[in-house]
Scaffold this motif. Sequence first.
Motif, PDB file in Angstrom:
ATOM      1  N   ALA A 265      -1.591  -0.149  -2.660  1.00 49.56           N
ATOM      2  CA  ALA A 265      -0.710  -0.124  -4.289  1.00 49.56           C
ATOM      3  C   ALA A 265      -0.129  -1.632  -4.860  1.00 49.56           C
ATOM      4  O   ALA A 265      -0.216  -1.783  -5.402  1.00 49.56           O
ATOM      5  N   SER A 266       0.075  -2.281  -3.903  1.00 46.51           N
ATOM      6  CA  SER A 266       0.346  -4.154  -3.960  1.00 46.51           C
ATOM      7  C   SER A 266      -0.443  -4.052  -4.795  1.00 46.51           C
ATOM      8  O   SER A 266      -0.374  -5.543  -5.543  1.00 46.51           O
ATOM      9  N   SER A 267      -1.618  -3.657  -4.921  1.00 45.61           N
ATOM     10  CA  SER A 267      -2.860  -4.358  -5.862  1.00 45.61           C
ATOM     11  C   SER A 267      -3.426  -3.642  -7.069  1.00 45.61           C
ATOM     12  O   SER A 267      -4.057  -4.140  -8.068  1.00 45.61           O
ATOM     13  N   TYR A 268      -2.720  -2.967  -7.512  1.00 43.93           N
ATOM     14  CA  TYR A 268      -2.502  -1.946  -8.905  1.00 43.93           C
ATOM     15  C   TYR A 268      -2.244  -2.784  -9.479  1.00 43.93           C
ATOM     16  O   TYR A 268      -2.826  -2.314 -11.090  1.00 43.93           O
TER      17      TYR A 268
ATOM     18  N   ALA B  45       7.164   6.547  -3.751  1.00 48.28           N
ATOM     19  CA  ALA B  45       6.948   7.668  -3.078  1.00 48.28           C
ATOM     20  C   ALA B  45       6.331   7.502  -1.660  1.00 48.28           C
ATOM     21  O   ALA B  45       7.230   8.994  -0.810  1.00 48.28           O
ATOM     22  N   PHE B  46       5.698   6.886  -1.240  1.00 47.38           N
ATOM     23  CA  PHE B  46       5.161   7.323  -0.115  1.00 47.38           C
ATOM     24  C   PHE B  46       5.866   6.228   0.509  1.00 47.38           C
ATOM     25  O   PHE B  46       5.826   6.766   1.580  1.00 47.38           O
ATOM     26  N   CYS B  47       6.187   4.868   0.845  1.00 47.36           N
ATOM     27  CA  CYS B  47       6.444   4.409   1.260  1.00 47.36           C
ATOM     28  C   CYS B  47       7.996   4.598   1.328  1.00 47.36           C
ATOM     29  O   CYS B  47       8.495   4.743   2.454  1.00 47.36           O
ATOM     30  N   PHE B  48       8.639   4.139   0.572  1.00 50.42           N
ATOM     31  CA  PHE B  48      10.060   4.259   0.614  1.00 50.42           C
ATOM     32  C   PHE B  48      11.258   5.568   0.512  1.00 50.42           C
ATOM     33  O   PHE B  48      11.330   5.849   1.526  1.00 50.42           O
ATOM     34  N   PHE B  49      10.146   6.823   0.153  1.00 51.72           N
ATOM     35  CA  PHE B  49      10.806   7.734   0.255  1.00 51.72           C
ATOM     36  C   PHE B  49      10.213   8.921   1.138  1.00 51.72           C
ATOM     37  O   PHE B  49      11.245   8.812   2.245  1.00 51.72           O
TER      38      PHE B  49
ATOM     39  N   GLU C  69       7.753   7.948   3.942  1.00 52.18           N
ATOM     40  CA  GLU C  69       7.728   6.991   4.960  1.00 52.18           C
ATOM     41  C   GLU C  69       9.027   6.546   5.683  1.00 52.18           C
ATOM     42  O   GLU C  69       9.799   6.470   6.763  1.00 52.18           O
ATOM     43  N   MET C  70       9.852   5.602   4.421  1.00 52.29           N
ATOM     44  CA  MET C  70      11.261   5.477   5.489  1.00 52.29           C
ATOM     45  C   MET C  70      12.491   6.457   5.407  1.00 52.29           C
ATOM     46  O   MET C  70      13.238   6.355   6.054  1.00 52.29           O
ATOM     47  N   GLN C  71      12.029   7.138   4.064  1.00 53.94           N
ATOM     48  CA  GLN C  71      13.773   8.074   4.311  1.00 53.94           C
ATOM     49  C   GLN C  71      13.109   9.394   4.782  1.00 53.94           C
ATOM     50  O   GLN C  71      14.155  10.259   4.825  1.00 53.94           O
ATOM     51  N   THR C  72      12.254  10.067   4.942  1.00 51.49           N
ATOM     52  CA  THR C  72      11.503  11.042   5.447  1.00 51.49           C
ATOM     53  C   THR C  72      11.450  12.576   4.410  1.00 51.49           C
ATOM     54  O   THR C  72      11.923  13.279   4.773  1.00 51.49           O
ATOM     55  N   VAL C  73      12.472  11.719   3.407  1.00 51.77           N
ATOM     56  CA  VAL C  73      12.543  12.537   2.126  1.00 51.77           C
ATOM     57  C   VAL C  73      10.815  13.591   1.373  1.00 51.77           C
ATOM     58  O   VAL C  73      10.095  12.504   0.907  1.00 51.77           O
ATOM     59  N   HIS C  74      10.499  14.542   1.090  1.00 55.21           N
ATOM     60  CA  HIS C  74       9.207  14.546   0.012  1.00 55.21           C
ATOM     61  C   HIS C  74      10.221  13.752  -1.153  1.00 55.21           C
ATOM     62  O   HIS C  74      11.092  13.937  -2.265  1.00 55.21           O
ATOM     63  N   CYS C  75       8.556  13.812  -1.888  1.00 55.10           N
ATOM     64  CA  CYS C  75       8.515  12.896  -2.855  1.00 55.10           C
ATOM     65  C   CYS C  75       7.626  12.734  -3.922  1.00 55.10           C
ATOM     66  O   CYS C  75       6.437  12.681  -3.211  1.00 55.10           O
ATOM     67  N   VAL C  76       7.296  13.202  -5.137  1.00 57.31           N
ATOM     68  CA  VAL C  76       6.192  13.278  -5.799  1.00 57.31           C
ATOM     69  C   VAL C  76       6.246  12.290  -7.151  1.00 57.31           C
ATOM     70  O   VAL C  76       6.891  11.672  -7.292  1.00 57.31           O
ATOM     71  N   PRO C  77       4.637  11.235  -7.181  1.00 55.23           N
ATOM     72  CA  PRO C  77       4.869  10.408  -7.725  1.00 55.23           C
ATOM     73  C   PRO C  77       4.104  10.917  -8.719  1.00 55.23           C
ATOM     74  O   PRO C  77       3.374  11.345  -8.823  1.00 55.23           O
ATOM     75  N   ILE C  78       4.359  10.676  -9.893  1.00 53.62           N
ATOM     76  CA  ILE C  78       4.046  11.269 -11.690  1.00 53.62           C
ATOM     77  C   ILE C  78       4.231  10.033 -12.647  1.00 53.62           C
ATOM     78  O   ILE C  78       5.081   9.357 -12.833  1.00 53.62           O
ATOM     79  N   HIS C  79       3.112  10.433 -13.014  1.00 51.23           N
ATOM     80  CA  HIS C  79       2.731   9.045 -13.819  1.00 51.23           C
ATOM     81  C   HIS C  79       3.112   9.670 -15.679  1.00 51.23           C
ATOM     82  O   HIS C  79       3.241  10.907 -15.763  1.00 51.23           O
TER      83      HIS C  79
ATOM     84  N   SER D 191      13.612   1.229   9.026  1.00 54.67           N
ATOM     85  CA  SER D 191      13.143   1.174   9.760  1.00 54.67           C
ATOM     86  C   SER D 191      13.031   2.353  10.026  1.00 54.67           C
ATOM     87  O   SER D 191      11.703   2.189  11.362  1.00 54.67           O
ATOM     88  N   TYR D 192      13.368   3.161   9.975  1.00 58.22           N
ATOM     89  CA  TYR D 192      12.879   4.672  10.542  1.00 58.22           C
ATOM     90  C   TYR D 192      11.327   4.981  10.796  1.00 58.22           C
ATOM     91  O   TYR D 192      11.335   4.905   9.523  1.00 58.22           O
ATOM     92  N   ARG D 193      10.986   5.723  11.454  1.00 61.08           N
ATOM     93  CA  ARG D 193       9.496   6.367  11.388  1.00 61.08           C
ATOM     94  C   ARG D 193       9.485   7.461  13.117  1.00 61.08           C
ATOM     95  O   ARG D 193       9.722   7.220  13.981  1.00 61.08           O
TER      96      ARG D 193
END
Length: 334
Positions: free
Chosen positions: A39-42, A217-221, A223-233, A324-326
């Motif tokens: 994502a950081s290269s986007y 969506a993928f990292c913060f919500f 991976e890091m918060q364990t909640v479902h998230c949909v990234p939408i343009h 930091s939770y996984r």
Amino acid sequence: MVMGMSEVTEVMNRVKEEFAKREGGLQTVIFVACGGSLASSYPARYLLNAEARNLRIAGYNSNEFVYATPKAVGSNALVICTSTKATAETVEAVKTANKLGAVTVGLTGYDDSLTAQSAQFYITYYHADEWYKDPSLIHYNSQGTALKIAFWLLKEYEGYEYYDQAQKAFELMPEIYGKAYEKVKEDTAKFAMDYKDDKVWNVLGSGVTYEAVYSDAFCFFQEMQTVHCVPIHSGEYFHGAFETTDKDLAILLLKSAGRTRYLDDRAERFLNKFAGHHYIIDAEKLGLDRLDEKVAEYFNSLLIHPITKQFITAMGEVRMHPMSYRRYMWKFEY
């Protein structure tokens, strides 16, 4: 000189010398990584695709690059692989590109990482979990480093006329982010209380800001918060996803400064009519309008990405669910 730019210039000048020896020179630039590093290269990819007339630009997940390697990877390709330490798939991608004769550059957080050791050239960037709390580091991360490389490539290979404006923008970003960071502190506390119980999210954005959409969506919500998230343009929102919108769905809209802002405005108008549990973070109102309009849009995510981490971290603290939770990551082989 802008922090980190001298390192980028030094390494990329050596890369240019290498391509000068090769028939046909540089033709293809491919960014390869996994997850947040991809994502950081986007923003860099978006910039190059928007402004380059001659260079071919692509981005690949590391494992896909290894198993479905594009045929353009060869002596005329620059493969830029990002991994803060040494994600196994990314190290393998570097090795694959090396075997096929490409020029490889590793972007990494550590000089002694396998990413650095495996690539022909490498550039280090700053990495720490709390980096977003220090405005001076706003573009001294993987995203900022990739963006600096992209502007350099445009200057050297495409005759890009707004390079100086871009350097000025980098110089201004620590001040802009520092003010934005302080400005939203009270807002993050309210956000945390209002959204602490939501288990399903949509995140919307356009242009370069899609980097922050993806990362949120993928990292913060997730991976890091364990909640479902949909990234939408934002431009795709009206082609399916908006049918799930109602007054209870948690939606985060990240509004860009620049040419794609119309897409975000349209989404906002719809949300104001049919949603009710949505939140808007606006790069323009947070100070990005101070940048030259010729380059401002390419800096959207450098500002919004750490701002959203500030918001979501505050929510995590209220939920007593640290960032930091996984459940699975780093705990066993998978």
